[in-house]
Motif scaffolding. Structure first.
Motif, mmCIF file in Angstrom:
data_model
loop_
_atom_site.group_PDB
_atom_site.id
_atom_site.type_symbol
_atom_site.label_atom_id
_atom_site.label_comp_id
_atom_site.label_asym_id
_atom_site.label_seq_id
_atom_site.Cartn_x
_atom_site.Cartn_y
_atom_site.Cartn_z
ATOM 1 N N GLU A 22 3.064 -18.155 -0.747
ATOM 2 C CA GLU A 22 4.017 -17.695 0.496
ATOM 3 C C GLU A 22 4.983 -16.257 -0.793
ATOM 4 N N VAL A 23 5.082 -15.318 0.934
ATOM 5 C CA VAL A 23 5.605 -14.146 0.011
ATOM 6 C C VAL A 23 7.236 -14.347 0.058
ATOM 7 N N VAL A 24 7.566 -13.659 -1.767
ATOM 8 C CA VAL A 24 8.599 -13.632 -2.027
ATOM 9 C C VAL A 24 9.755 -12.295 -1.569
ATOM 10 N N ASN A 25 8.895 -11.386 -1.995
ATOM 11 C CA ASN A 25 9.228 -9.858 -1.874
ATOM 12 C C ASN A 25 8.414 -8.830 -1.438
ATOM 13 N N PHE A 26 8.063 -7.838 -1.673
ATOM 14 C CA PHE A 26 7.200 -6.945 -1.299
ATOM 15 C C PHE A 26 6.364 -6.596 -2.739
ATOM 16 N N LYS A 27 6.982 -7.361 -3.582
ATOM 17 C CA LYS A 27 6.127 -6.816 -4.633
ATOM 18 C C LYS A 27 5.778 -8.078 -5.295
ATOM 19 N N SER A 28 5.698 -9.584 -4.848
ATOM 20 C CA SER A 28 5.364 -10.727 -5.101
ATOM 21 C C SER A 28 5.058 -11.506 -4.403
ATOM 22 N N PHE A 47 2.426 -7.239 -7.100
ATOM 23 C CA PHE A 47 1.855 -6.680 -6.779
ATOM 24 C C PHE A 47 2.210 -5.088 -6.988
ATOM 25 N N ASN A 48 1.168 -4.739 -7.689
ATOM 26 C CA ASN A 48 2.266 -2.837 -7.969
ATOM 27 C C ASN A 48 2.157 -1.623 -7.489
ATOM 28 N N THR A 49 2.930 -1.685 -6.616
ATOM 29 C CA THR A 49 3.043 -0.262 -5.738
ATOM 30 C C THR A 49 3.034 0.855 -5.416
ATOM 31 N N THR A 50 2.753 1.010 -7.019
ATOM 32 C CA THR A 50 3.045 1.839 -7.715
ATOM 33 C C THR A 50 0.999 2.338 -7.724
ATOM 34 N N ALA A 51 1.229 1.617 -8.562
ATOM 35 C CA ALA A 51 -0.357 2.110 -9.243
ATOM 36 C C ALA A 51 -1.751 1.131 -8.223
ATOM 37 N N GLY A 52 -1.290 0.454 -7.460
ATOM 38 C CA GLY A 52 -1.721 0.309 -5.815
ATOM 39 C C GLY A 52 -2.610 -1.466 -6.442
ATOM 40 N N THR A 53 -2.170 -2.365 -7.401
ATOM 41 C CA THR A 53 -3.335 -3.056 -7.720
ATOM 42 C C THR A 53 -2.259 -4.692 -7.557
ATOM 43 N N VAL A 54 -3.018 -5.494 -7.574
ATOM 44 C CA VAL A 54 -2.714 -7.120 -7.992
ATOM 45 C C VAL A 54 -3.183 -7.740 -8.815
ATOM 46 N N PRO A 62 -7.683 -15.409 -8.275
ATOM 47 C CA PRO A 62 -7.229 -13.882 -8.690
ATOM 48 C C PRO A 62 -8.185 -13.655 -7.268
ATOM 49 N N PRO A 63 -7.604 -11.900 -7.215
ATOM 50 C CA PRO A 63 -9.176 -11.741 -5.550
ATOM 51 C C PRO A 63 -10.255 -11.849 -6.655
ATOM 52 N N THR A 64 -10.866 -11.672 -5.608
ATOM 53 C CA THR A 64 -12.638 -11.519 -6.028
ATOM 54 C C THR A 64 -12.164 -9.613 -5.804
ATOM 55 N N GLU A 65 -13.157 -9.438 -6.523
ATOM 56 C CA GLU A 65 -13.192 -7.306 -6.802
ATOM 57 C C GLU A 65 -13.098 -7.244 -5.200
ATOM 58 N N ALA A 66 -14.045 -7.818 -4.338
ATOM 59 C CA ALA A 66 -13.886 -6.710 -2.979
ATOM 60 C C ALA A 66 -12.415 -7.146 -2.396
ATOM 61 N N GLU A 67 -11.724 -8.150 -2.266
ATOM 62 C CA GLU A 67 -10.666 -8.234 -2.192
ATOM 63 C C GLU A 67 -9.104 -6.781 -3.379
ATOM 64 N N ALA A 68 -9.575 -7.510 -3.892
ATOM 65 C CA ALA A 68 -8.635 -6.118 -5.233
ATOM 66 C C ALA A 68 -8.966 -4.983 -5.101
ATOM 67 N N LEU A 69 -10.246 -4.676 -4.573
ATOM 68 C CA LEU A 69 -10.712 -3.691 -3.453
ATOM 69 C C LEU A 69 -9.949 -3.094 -2.550
ATOM 70 N N ALA A 70 -9.862 -3.766 -1.632
ATOM 71 C CA ALA A 70 -9.312 -4.079 -0.167
ATOM 72 C C ALA A 70 -7.882 -3.234 -0.630
ATOM 73 N N ILE A 71 -7.795 -4.313 -1.047
ATOM 74 C CA ILE A 71 -6.041 -4.163 -1.843
ATOM 75 C C ILE A 71 -5.283 -3.328 -1.302
ATOM 76 N N ALA A 72 -6.169 -2.867 -2.500
ATOM 77 C CA ALA A 72 -5.764 -1.435 -3.935
ATOM 78 C C ALA A 72 -5.838 -0.797 -2.624
ATOM 79 N N GLU A 73 -6.445 -0.010 -1.870
ATOM 80 C CA GLU A 73 -6.130 0.305 -0.451
ATOM 81 C C GLU A 73 -5.691 0.559 0.240
ATOM 82 N N GLU A 74 -5.263 -0.314 0.788
ATOM 83 C CA GLU A 74 -4.041 -0.611 2.000
ATOM 84 C C GLU A 74 -2.547 -0.562 0.905
#
Length: 728
Positions: A22-28, A47-54, A62-74
């Protein structure tokens, strides 16, 4: 600028749904489970919104490699707002009223509004919804991005005492009671809580590390009191909170008299209030425990350059305890009822220490002066000077019952029933008034209440006295504990000893054992497995018996008042009404009666004043005499009845032989004892006089005869049988 909502990020939302977060805030975001009624976060997603990482941690996939890449792009293209702290709250979330009792306004340490929390009742229980204001002007159901805030911080810096509660509800209630905004006649501890800051932490026992304890601890507190919920998880959190503070810390511990999970926002149990809504439950003083964190942990560079963990006792902890050499005990200076052996001390401190042997660290750091324990109701305070001028810890604590003006007639009516004789009753009331109102004075005689009828109220009076003196200052040993044991821990640090049933009229053992306890100024305390020690004697004795042969008393006894107790039982409805009156504040009114006793013409007892005589006492003294003593007194009375002109002399050994003959050898009194008995009856003893081939001491019935010449004395010699003839 258009900001992005987190649920607008398709890949982020899909990942969170997959792992059940569940969402806590925009970063976690987090994954939670419920344990023992408390939510526990088992995994975090950051979520590191500056570096684009999760990044995932804890018990979460943890996110799969594909999920991590997709999340980073978003995240690279997302524009998130940031939370804002409000100096003034111009608006609130739609449909939410900040003045509602189920809405709590949270501030930061600069007194700015950083969060609202909405309390919602659901079929599964209560739920808390966070609301924060963001830089785009919107309120969102999110927590702040850094620490979760404490509730109740405004005005906290104006106080030196901090009360920490679990959750905001208890804080809200207490603040309203203190301000007068709310009224609750069933919140008995309000005065204790009035003078301090009340702050609540949120998130439950499993989310403590999300609060900014370091900033809270830096607010120059002089004292911290932790009020946890009444369950195992709530109590377990106390040491974790205490570790953050370097000031004297205490915890309020609710016991089984309160329901499970009780906190101060809840309704107090009905059983804790009397018939007129008066509080009869435990006092706040009986629910407070020491909770100061004991140790600090450091890393140093040891031999060979390797890091090494070391520990030392905190100064604030060491300053709260003192070592008593005489008994080899460690005692809490603020709460001397906490006194322990080294092993017990280590067990007590273990939840509040990095190490198992806290006593060793304490003794290593201890720099206090040698002190002793004492018990002295004549002195005020914990740290005092004893009679020799040495530092001592005073274990005496006054009764929690405070005198309260009101109608005390029900007590006097009960006493008039229990002891019908006015003279006996007045002596007993004088003793009671002095005992209750003059703790600095020790009465050197006790009370012996005897009646063959059971249920007359003797024990009731003993219970009343214990309440007025203080249960902590009273003990209730059985007869065998007094007579049949060398250990006397029941006497240590007490003002009142109540024995509810004693039957020792067959032996002098109880009377002789009690003698020094009743009258001596000092007593030796002998507790099993502990060194013996001497302390001032402040004990008073109240003994009950359903036998008129309760205790042997010697002639001239000055240690016991024996009032004549009723043999007629009060009706049940009278006892019921009297106990109802006691529960409705009667104890406080009796205390006021005692406090004002002299103002109404009475007089407190003086130090050293002896016990008055009574008809019951005379009877008990007579019953205490052996058959030999009774016969000896009968002989003295028979000699007196011969008239003023009679001149009688009897060899003491003849009297002894006469008694042995009459009583079939059951005579244990020596000739000297027999002479003393006759002396108390008005007879006199001569020097040795030769009679035939032996020398004898004689008892004579006239004082001048003791100076007669032997020849004249021999002419007055009579045999006991010649005087008493065949009366025995």
């Amino acid at each position: 600028m258009a900001f992005t909502e987190l649920d607008e990020l398709t890949n982020v939302a899909a990942y969170l749904k997959r792992v059940g977060a569940e969402v806590v805030n925009f970063k976690s975001a987090c994954v939670k489970v419920t344990e023992n009624g408390y939510p526990r976060t088992t995994g975090w997603i950051k979520f590191n919104t500056t570096a684009g990482t999760v990044k995932a941690s804890g018990d979460v996939d943890p996110p799969t490699e594909a999920e991590a890449l997709a999340i980073a792009e978003e995240l690279k293209t997302a524009k998130f707002p940031h939370p804002v702290a409000l100096s003034a709250m111009a608006d609130s979330p739609k449909g939410l009223n900040p003045k509602d009792d189920n809405v709590f306004v949270f501030h930061d340490f600069q007194n700015r509004v950083v969060m609202l929390q909405e309390r919602v009742e659901t079929p599964d229980g209560k739920m808390y919804i966070p609301w924060t204001r963001w830089s785009d002007g919107k309120w969102r159901k999110m927590e702040p991005e850094d620490h979760v805030p404490f509730y109740g911080l405004p005005g906290a810096k104006d106080h030196s005492v901090l009360f920490i509660h679990e959750g905001p509800k208890a804080v809200q209630k207490i603040k309203k009671l203190i301000s007068g905004e709310a009224v609750d006649d069933r919140f008995p501890w309000l005065e204790y809580f009035r003078w301090g800051a009340h702050v609540g932490w949120i998130g439950g026992v499993h989310s403590m590390d999300r609060s900014d304890w370091a900033s809270l601890a830096r607010m120059n507190w002089k004292k911290v009191v932790i009020v946890a919920d009444n369950d195992n998880m709530g109590k377990a959190v106390v040491p974790k909170i205490a570790q953050h503070f370097h000031v004297p810390t205490y915890s309020i511990v609710f016991n089984d008299l309160w329901p499970t999970a009780f906190d101060l926002a809840d309704k107090w149990p009905d059983e804790m209030f009397g018939d007129v809504n008066n509080y009869i439950g435990p006092s706040i003083e009986h629910c407070i425990e020491p909770a100061t964190w004991c140790t600090d942990e450091f890393e140093i560079i040891g031999a060979g350059g390797r890091p090494k963990i070391v520990h030392e006792a905190r100064d604030v902890f060491c300053n709260q305890w003192v070592w008593i050499e005489q008994q080899d005990l460690i005692v809490n200076l603020d709460m001397p009822q906490y006194r322990m052996s080294t092993a017990h001390f280590n067990s007590f401190c273990r939840p509040f220490s990095h190490v198992g042997n806290t006593a060793q660290l304490f003794q290593k750091s201890y720099a206090g002066s040698q002190m002793k324990l004492t018990y002295d109701p004549s002195k005020v305070g914990t740290l005092i000077r004893d009679a020799a001028g040495l530092g001592a810890i005073n274990l005496y604590q006054p009764s929690p019952i405070k005198p309260e003006e009101g109608d005390w007639e029900p007590f006097l009516e009960f006493m008039e029933y229990l002891v019908p004789g006015e003279e006996d009753r007045d002596h007993l009331l004088q003793w009671i008034a002095t005992l209750v109102a003059c703790p600095w004075l020790r009465i050197v005689w006790g009370i012996l209440m005897m009646s063959e009828q059971q249920g007359t109220g003797k024990t009731t009076l003993g219970t009343i006295l214990a309440e007025l003196v203080g249960r902590n200052n009273s003990s209730f040993p059985g007869e065998n504990m007094i007579v049949g044991s060398d250990f006397n821990g029941w006497i240590a640090n007490k003002r009142l000893i109540v024995v509810n049933e004693i039957y020792s009229g067959h032996s002098w053992k109880a009377y002789n054992k009690l003698k020094p306890y009743v009258s001596d100024d000092e007593i030796e305390v002998n507790i099993k497995f502990e060194p013996t020690y001497t302390q001032p004697n402040w004990t008073h004795y109240y003994l009950c018996s359903n036998s008129t042969a309760a205790l042997k008393l010697e002639d001239g006894d000055r240690r016991w008042l024996v009032p004549k107790v009723t043999e007629k039982k009060w009706p049940k409805e009278k006892f019921a009404a009297f106990h109802k009156w006691l529960r409705a504040g009667g104890f406080a009114r009796i205390a006021f009666w005692a406090k004002t006793y002299e103002q109404r013409g009475g007089k407190y007892l003086d130090r050293g004043q002896e016990a008055p005589m009574s008809s019951s006492k005379k009877e008990l003294i007579e019953e205490s005499r052996s058959d030999a003593e009774k016969m000896t007194r009968e002989l003295a009375e028979a000699i007196a009845e011969l008239g003023p002109d009679a001149e009688v002399a009897i060899p003491i050994l003849w009297i002894k032989s006469w008694l042995v003959d009459r009583l079939n050898d059951q005579v244990y009194e020596s000739p000297r004892v027999l002479a003393n008995i006759l002396s108390k009856c008005g007879m006199f003893t001569t020097d040795r006089v030769k009679m035939g081939t032996k020398y004898h001491r004689l008892v004579v019935n006239k004082e001048p005869m003791a100076g007669w010449i032997p020849a004249r004395l021999r002419e007055a010699v009579r045999k006991p049988d010649d005087i008493l003839k065949d009366e025995f």
